[in-house]
Write a protein that holds these residues in place. Structure first.
Motif, mmCIF file in Angstrom:
data_model
loop_
_atom_site.group_PDB
_atom_site.id
_atom_site.type_symbol
_atom_site.label_atom_id
_atom_site.label_comp_id
_atom_site.label_asym_id
_atom_site.label_seq_id
_atom_site.Cartn_x
_atom_site.Cartn_y
_atom_site.Cartn_z
ATOM 1 N N ASP A 70 0.856 -1.181 0.000
ATOM 2 C CA ASP A 70 0.000 0.000 0.000
ATOM 3 C C ASP A 70 0.901 1.244 0.000
ATOM 4 O OD1 ASP A 70 1.019 0.046 2.587
ATOM 5 O OD2 ASP A 70 -0.914 -0.287 3.556
ATOM 6 N N TYR A 71 0.303 2.412 0.204
ATOM 7 C CA TYR A 71 1.073 3.645 0.173
ATOM 8 C C TYR A 71 2.137 3.669 1.277
ATOM 9 C CZ TYR A 71 2.324 8.551 0.332
ATOM 10 O OH TYR A 71 3.041 9.719 0.339
ATOM 11 N N ALA A 72 1.791 3.197 2.468
ATOM 12 C CA ALA A 72 2.771 3.180 3.564
ATOM 13 C C ALA A 72 3.959 2.299 3.207
ATOM 14 C CB ALA A 72 2.112 2.697 4.858
ATOM 15 N N GLY A 73 3.702 1.164 2.557
ATOM 16 C CA GLY A 73 4.786 0.284 2.141
ATOM 17 C C GLY A 73 5.664 0.916 1.078
ATOM 18 N N LEU A 74 5.037 1.626 0.131
ATOM 19 C CA LEU A 74 5.799 2.328 -0.902
ATOM 20 C C LEU A 74 6.685 3.400 -0.274
ATOM 21 C CD1 LEU A 74 6.145 2.729 -4.070
ATOM 22 C CD2 LEU A 74 4.544 4.627 -3.774
ATOM 23 N N THR A 75 6.121 4.132 0.666
ATOM 24 C CA THR A 75 6.872 5.175 1.359
ATOM 25 C C THR A 75 8.052 4.576 2.123
ATOM 26 O OG1 THR A 75 4.902 6.551 1.514
ATOM 27 C CG2 THR A 75 6.676 7.043 3.059
ATOM 28 N N ALA A 76 7.829 3.435 2.781
ATOM 29 C CA ALA A 76 8.906 2.763 3.510
ATOM 30 C C ALA A 76 9.987 2.271 2.553
ATOM 31 C CB ALA A 76 8.345 1.595 4.326
#
Length: 148
Positions: free
Chosen positions: A50-56
């Motif tokens: 998800d977006y949080a994973g992409l950001t990480a």
């Protein structure tokens, strides 16, 4: 295309979103280019996020690589989809915690992530979905995983 953005505006937004993720500049601006609640990432070998994973993931790239850059190749736009080739480069100077095989120690080499991307945007011009294909074997060779 979306109701609010021309093809050129969508391409400019796509380019800017990549620049912000790779450089880490203006973190407060990055979210404007994504639907942060609905965003889905579909990567190589069945990797989903998800977006949080992409950001990480991009935080790990920024932590491991110096002198980073991103370039987009020819962008094809059709309806709500954009497709392009992307090159993300950097010098591998610190551990990369998010390699396809887990954490890897730095080797000091210049590494090029050579990606094929397809993006889907919503009617507000935000990225809501991304599919990525890349040669993980070639990437791992550059990261020095073949020598480990």
């Amino acid at each position: 295309m979306t109701q609010q953005y021309t093809r050129d505006q969508l391409v400019a937004r796509l380019v800017r979103a990549g620049e912000l993720e790779v450089t880490g500049e203006h973190p407060d601006e990055v979210g404007d280019y994504f639907d942060t609640e609905k965003f889905r990432f579909h990567g190589p070998d069945g990797f989903e996020s998800d977006y949080a994973g992409l950001t990480a993931y991009f935080a790990a790239v920024r932590a491991a690589f110096d002198d980073r850059s991103i370039r987009r190749g020819i962008v094809v736009a059709e309806g709500e989809h954009l497709a392009c080739q992307t090159w993300i480069e950097g010098t591998f100077v610190r551990e990369f915690s998010q390699s396809p095989v887990g954490p890897l120690p730095p080797n000091g080499r210049r590494v090029v992530f050579d990606l094929l991307n397809i993006f889907r945007v919503d009617d507000r011009g935000r990225l809501v979905e991304e599919w990525v294909r890349t040669d993980n074997r070639g990437l791992l060779r550059q990261l020095g995983a073949d020598a480990a």
